[in-house]
Write an enzyme that holds these catalytic residues in place. Structure first.
Site, PDB file in Angstrom:
ATOM      1  N   GLY A  21       0.830  -1.196   0.000  1.00 26.34           N
ATOM      2  CA  GLY A  21       0.000   0.000   0.000  1.00 26.34           C
ATOM      3  C   GLY A  21       0.861   1.241   0.000  1.00 26.34           C
ATOM      4  N   ALA A  22       2.014   1.136  -0.646  1.00 27.82           N
ATOM      5  CA  ALA A  22       3.043   2.179  -0.549  1.00 27.82           C
ATOM      6  C   ALA A  22       2.705   3.439  -1.321  1.00 27.82           C
ATOM      7  CB  ALA A  22       4.381   1.627  -1.043  1.00 27.82           C
ATOM      8  N   VAL A  66      -3.079  -7.788  -3.341  1.00 28.29           N
ATOM      9  CA  VAL A  66      -3.022  -8.769  -2.253  1.00 28.29           C
ATOM     10  C   VAL A  66      -4.222  -9.700  -2.225  1.00 28.29           C
ATOM     11  CG1 VAL A  66      -1.589  -7.260  -0.823  1.00 28.29           C
ATOM     12  CG2 VAL A  66      -4.088  -7.278  -0.510  1.00 28.29           C
ATOM     13  N   TYR A 163     -15.632  -3.855   6.092  1.00 24.55           N
ATOM     14  CA  TYR A 163     -14.369  -3.207   6.434  1.00 24.55           C
ATOM     15  C   TYR A 163     -14.078  -3.355   7.923  1.00 24.55           C
ATOM     16  CZ  TYR A 163     -10.953   0.549   7.143  1.00 24.55           C
ATOM     17  OH  TYR A 163      -9.835   1.269   7.492  1.00 24.55           O
ATOM     18  N   ALA A 164     -15.079  -3.057   8.759  1.00 18.24           N
ATOM     19  CA  ALA A 164     -14.891  -3.129  10.203  1.00 18.24           C
ATOM     20  C   ALA A 164     -14.614  -4.563  10.642  1.00 18.24           C
ATOM     21  CB  ALA A 164     -16.119  -2.582  10.922  1.00 18.24           C
TER      22      ALA A 164
END
Length: 262
Positions: A21-22, A66, A163-164
């Site tokens: 996630g760079a 990923v 997401y959570a």
């Protein structure tokens, strides 16, 4: 112990760091900060993010989605050929879609988010494990940081269930890896609050989304009265990788301006 005897608060020059996630806001801040102290970085992000973003100059950048097992295996095989080991790993990958209640959630939407945000963390950890163990064999004291979210422990808004749920899983994956990889590899987590990055509109390389977040109102709920900035997260990430954090293990550190006090 005098101040001159304190262990370093950042990793040493020559340290081999992989950042996933760079190309996002936090990822870029972390890569810049790492380079400034002499850390060698390999940056991983999706091909879409690479195509849409300004390149990270002087940084080896590899495409890696990923959610795709073959992508993860290929990327870490390349890193292994180049370096032979990695001393640090920071996985920042995560995204959420439009706000949709569970009752209305398409299965594909749920699966896409969970496969990226949680299953992707597992795939990366498994692929990185041999390279981290190779670092440990060299006596380098490798460290890992998995990035969760305040939403992993509190869900104040509707529409963020996948997401959570994923980010809560990341917190327990930190604990599981800390148990399995001790004492050779340290593992910790970091859970940001609302940070002023493209993530608030869906994430780097992803379609724009509507968050429904009233920023002005939200800032009033934060004790420090502001959104976080990428550097607010990059600094503690480097600390968690550093010798000064050598007895921190299996923890998730919350960095959110006081909006959630764990």
């Amino acid at each position: 112990m005098s101040p001159t005897q304190f262990p370093a608060f950042v990793p040493p020059p020559g340290y081999h760091l992989v950042v996933l996630g760079a190309l996002g806001g936090i990822g870029r801040a972390l890569v810049r900060a790492a380079e400034a102290v002499g850390i060698r970085v390999t940056a991983l992000d999706t091909q879409s993010a690479i195509d849409k973003s300004h390149p990270l100059e002087s940084v080896n950048t590899l495409a890696c989605d990923v959610s795709k097992e073959t992508d993860v295996q290929r990327a870490f095989a390349q890193i292994g050929l180049s370096w032979g080991h990695i001393d640090g790993l920071v996985n920042l990958v995560g995204y959420t879609g439009e706000r949709i209640a569970v009752a209305d959630m398409p299965t594909q939407e749920w699966d896409d988010i969970v496969n990226t945000d949680l299953r992707g963390m597992f795939l990366v950890a498994r692929a990185a494990a041999p390279l981290l163990q190779a670092s440990a064999a060299l006596g380098h004291g490798p460290a890992v940081v998995l990035v969760s979210s305040t939403f992993g422990v509190a869900v104040p808004l509707s529409g963020y269930a996948p997401y959570a749920t994923s980010k809560a899983g990341v917190i327990n994956l930190v604990r599981a890896l800390a148990t399995e990889w001790a004492p050779s590899v340290r593992v910790n987590g970091l859970a940001p609050g609302a940070i002023e990055t493209p993530f608030l509109q869906g994430g780097t390389g992803r379609p724009h989304k509507t968050t429904g977040l009233d920023v002005a109102r939200f800032k009033e709920t934060v004790p420090l009265k502001r959104l976080g900035q990428p550097d607010d997260i990059a600094a503690p990430l480097l600390f968690l990788l550093s010798p000064a954090a050598s007895y921190l293990h299996g923890q998730t550190i919350h960095v959110n301006g006081g909006s959630h006090m764990a």
